[in-house]
Design a protein around this motif. Sequence first.
Motif, PDB file in Angstrom:
ATOM      1  N   LYS A  23       0.834  -1.189   0.000  1.00 38.77           N
ATOM      2  CA  LYS A  23       0.000   0.000   0.000  1.00 38.77           C
ATOM      3  C   LYS A  23       0.877   1.251   0.000  1.00 38.77           C
ATOM      4  O   LYS A  23       1.796   1.368   0.804  1.00 38.77           O
ATOM      5  N   ASP A  25       1.200   5.172   0.759  1.00 38.13           N
ATOM      6  CA  ASP A  25       0.573   6.159   1.619  1.00 38.13           C
ATOM      7  C   ASP A  25       0.785   7.562   1.063  1.00 38.13           C
ATOM      8  O   ASP A  25       1.236   8.460   1.762  1.00 38.13           O
ATOM      9  N   ASP A  31      -7.332   7.077   3.809  1.00 38.72           N
ATOM     10  CA  ASP A  31      -7.607   5.985   2.870  1.00 38.72           C
ATOM     11  C   ASP A  31      -8.951   6.243   2.212  1.00 38.72           C
ATOM     12  O   ASP A  31      -9.917   6.617   2.874  1.00 38.72           O
ATOM     13  N   GLU A  33     -11.854   4.272   0.011  1.00 36.95           N
ATOM     14  CA  GLU A  33     -12.328   2.941  -0.371  1.00 36.95           C
ATOM     15  C   GLU A  33     -13.483   3.064  -1.352  1.00 36.95           C
ATOM     16  O   GLU A  33     -14.394   3.863  -1.145  1.00 36.95           O
ATOM     17  N   SER A  59     -11.427   7.023   5.152  1.00 37.34           N
ATOM     18  CA  SER A  59     -10.954   6.768   6.513  1.00 37.34           C
ATOM     19  C   SER A  59      -9.851   7.758   6.835  1.00 37.34           C
ATOM     20  O   SER A  59      -8.896   7.899   6.074  1.00 37.34           O
ATOM     21  N   TYR A  64     -14.126   6.177   9.862  1.00 35.58           N
ATOM     22  CA  TYR A  64     -14.635   5.927   8.513  1.00 35.58           C
ATOM     23  C   TYR A  64     -15.978   6.622   8.323  1.00 35.58           C
ATOM     24  O   TYR A  64     -16.847   6.574   9.201  1.00 35.58           O
ATOM     25  N   LYS A 108      -7.436  -2.274  12.879  1.00 38.15           N
ATOM     26  CA  LYS A 108      -6.561  -2.999  11.958  1.00 38.15           C
ATOM     27  C   LYS A 108      -5.585  -3.896  12.703  1.00 38.15           C
ATOM     28  O   LYS A 108      -4.970  -3.480  13.680  1.00 38.15           O
ATOM     29  N   SER A 154      -6.949  -6.909   3.254  1.00 45.82           N
ATOM     30  CA  SER A 154      -6.226  -6.124   2.255  1.00 45.82           C
ATOM     31  C   SER A 154      -5.306  -7.018   1.453  1.00 45.82           C
ATOM     32  O   SER A 154      -4.528  -7.789   2.016  1.00 45.82           O
ATOM     33  N   VAL A 157      -3.660  -3.090  -3.040  1.00 43.84           N
ATOM     34  CA  VAL A 157      -4.671  -2.046  -3.168  1.00 43.84           C
ATOM     35  C   VAL A 157      -6.083  -2.626  -3.220  1.00 43.84           C
ATOM     36  O   VAL A 157      -7.055  -1.898  -3.089  1.00 43.84           O
ATOM     37  N   THR A 186      -8.600   0.274  -2.489  1.00 40.80           N
ATOM     38  CA  THR A 186      -8.256   1.304  -1.526  1.00 40.80           C
ATOM     39  C   THR A 186      -7.166   2.168  -2.147  1.00 40.80           C
ATOM     40  O   THR A 186      -6.190   1.661  -2.675  1.00 40.80           O
TER      41      THR A 186
END
Length: 187
Positions: A23, A25, A31, A33, A59, A64, A108, A154, A157, A186
């Motif tokens: 992923k 950043d 994030d 989605e 998020s 979220y 997470k 996850s 992506v 994501t």
Amino acid sequence: MARLSLLLATAGLTIATLGFPTKADALGPVDIEVGARAGLATSPLGPLGFGIGGRGGVSILGLYAGIDVLDYLGATAECESCSSPPGQIVKQSRSALLYGFEAGYNLKVSLVTIRPQLGLGNLRLSSAYGDPTPGPGAISNYFYLEPGVVGLVSLGVLFVGADVGALLLLTGPDSALTVHGQIGVTF
């Protein structure tokens, strides 16, 4: 032989690196989605059938917020709560369109995200009754709350997951249990 081993090792490493991207950043702790959902709603409301739709959200630091649209395509079944003369079977046909907002908090652990969440919005219920086939119908709108939990895995992506919720109609006839699968991306 050494050359072939080096070539195979390089090819394997390249496939592993490109096949399972990590992923990025680029947006920092944010994030985005976007996903598709498909599943069922079981309910005393009557047959809502198979549902398909989508969702999108953001998020920020684990919080979220998103939007959700889901179309339950409907089904026809015997109406057990309908009054009818003895020996006569009344059929009911129902479908529903849900659209609204959802909010939750991401928990997470490695590649897995567990999100307790609450959805709220409008359920547009289309109903028809008849003997032996449903006739002209009626459309009703109900405010809904849908507390539930989402589990996502996850895969770079991409994400896959499932959700389960209790669809509560505050001004409507009843509630439903919802179960869906999800797939999306994501950013």
